[in-house]
Design a protein around this motif. Structure first.
Motif, mmCIF file in Angstrom:
data_model
loop_
_atom_site.group_PDB
_atom_site.id
_atom_site.type_symbol
_atom_site.label_atom_id
_atom_site.label_comp_id
_atom_site.label_asym_id
_atom_site.label_seq_id
_atom_site.Cartn_x
_atom_site.Cartn_y
_atom_site.Cartn_z
ATOM 1 N N GLU A 192 0.361 3.395 13.326
ATOM 2 C CA GLU A 192 0.205 4.715 12.583
ATOM 3 C C GLU A 192 -0.753 4.251 11.483
ATOM 4 N N ILE A 193 -1.501 5.462 11.603
ATOM 5 C CA ILE A 193 -2.574 5.322 9.511
ATOM 6 C C ILE A 193 -1.695 6.526 9.318
ATOM 7 N N PRO A 194 -1.586 5.930 8.363
ATOM 8 C CA PRO A 194 -0.389 7.321 7.164
ATOM 9 C C PRO A 194 -1.430 8.111 6.849
ATOM 10 N N ILE A 195 -0.993 9.412 6.527
ATOM 11 C CA ILE A 195 -1.844 10.562 5.904
ATOM 12 C C ILE A 195 -1.718 9.947 4.350
ATOM 13 N N LYS A 196 -3.390 10.804 4.071
ATOM 14 C CA LYS A 196 -3.816 10.078 3.301
ATOM 15 C C LYS A 196 -4.686 10.628 2.458
ATOM 16 N N ASN A 197 -4.215 11.876 1.248
ATOM 17 C CA ASN A 197 -5.433 12.971 0.354
ATOM 18 C C ASN A 197 -4.639 13.906 1.716
ATOM 19 N N GLY A 198 -3.630 14.191 2.164
ATOM 20 C CA GLY A 198 -4.121 15.052 3.236
ATOM 21 C C GLY A 198 -4.473 15.020 4.386
ATOM 22 N N LYS A 199 -5.039 14.281 4.786
ATOM 23 C CA LYS A 199 -5.744 13.912 5.933
ATOM 24 C C LYS A 199 -5.311 13.034 6.752
ATOM 25 N N ALA A 200 -5.228 13.593 8.654
ATOM 26 C CA ALA A 200 -4.533 12.171 9.594
ATOM 27 C C ALA A 200 -5.809 12.139 10.202
ATOM 28 N N ARG A 201 -5.966 11.412 11.049
ATOM 29 C CA ARG A 201 -6.227 10.298 11.333
ATOM 30 C C ARG A 201 -5.940 10.372 13.143
ATOM 31 N N ALA A 202 -6.336 10.660 14.446
ATOM 32 C CA ALA A 202 -6.617 11.282 15.606
ATOM 33 C C ALA A 202 -7.182 10.144 16.663
#
Length: 218
Positions: free
Chosen positions: A36-46
């Motif tokens: 799982e890639i953590p949310i960073k600066n309010g942005k998620a990744r898919a």
């Protein structure tokens, strides 16, 4: 004679690809625990694979809430894949995109709708004339909630169409960024014959189906 030679070459190519897809190393990828890639600066990744990444990148970049889309490779068992090695069909990877988005504006569920709504969902190992395991459809999940969303939508679509949906469902492991010249390809090379005849028409078909999801200017 030409037909015989072509059939032999195609058979050998498919054999190589099937070997890559059915290897012990590839099975380990398919059955691994998702990362799982953590949310960073309010942005998620898919992460998604659906044919040529030039096409898929352009589609996701047209969506409200998507900040950036990066072309690359994912789903395989080899390290540091390149465009050349990936095209052999032996790496296990598929041309993929990393979608960087604001989950407060667009949900993962909507991104999955975009995925299924922007491709030929029944075509195996490719999209259109882009054929081979490196162009196969894969949708990646990072946790059980995402996996449940994907499987539910896939099952509903299969029932609606009364057809088998080709997209594979993989636990996300790693995304390898493609070479710089592949990034923003549709936007930077609008007169490229492939872009004009494949990427842009595919993008326009998607826009016509989902006008409510589009950015005001794209």
């Amino acid at each position: 004679m030409k037909h015989l030679i072509f059939a032999l070459i195609l058979s050998l190519l498919i054999s190589c690809q099937n070997t890559a897809q059915n290897s012990e190393a590839q099975n380990a990828v398919i059955h691994a625990n998702p990362i799982e890639i953590p949310i960073k600066n309010g942005k998620a990744r898919a992460y998604f694979a659906s044919g040529c990444f030039w096409c898929v990148e352009a589609i996701y970049e047209s969506i409200k809430g998507v900040d950036e889309v990066i072309s690359g490779y994912s789903g395989g068992h080899t390290k540091n894949p390149t465009y050349e090695t990936n095209n052999t069909g032996k790496t296990g990877h598929a041309e993929s995109v990393e979608v960087i988005y604001d989950p407060e504006i667009v949900s993962f569920s909507t991104l999955v709708d975009v995925y299924f709504g922007s491709q030929n969902v029944t075509q195996v190992n490719g999209q259109g004339n882009d054929i081979g395991s490196q162009y196969r459809s894969i949708i990646f999940y990072q946790n059980d909630a995402q996996k449940e969303i994907i499987l539910k939508k896939k099952a509903e679509l299969s029932k609606k169409l009364n057809a088998k949906i080709a997209a594979e469902v993989y636990p996300f492991q790693k995304f390898w960024k493609a070479e710089n010249y592949h990034q923003n390809y549709e936007r930077l090379h609008p007169n490229n014959p492939y872009v004009r005849n494949v990427s842009i028409p595919r993008l326009n078909r998607f826009k016509a189906k989902f006008p409510e999801l589009l950015k005001e200017k794209h």
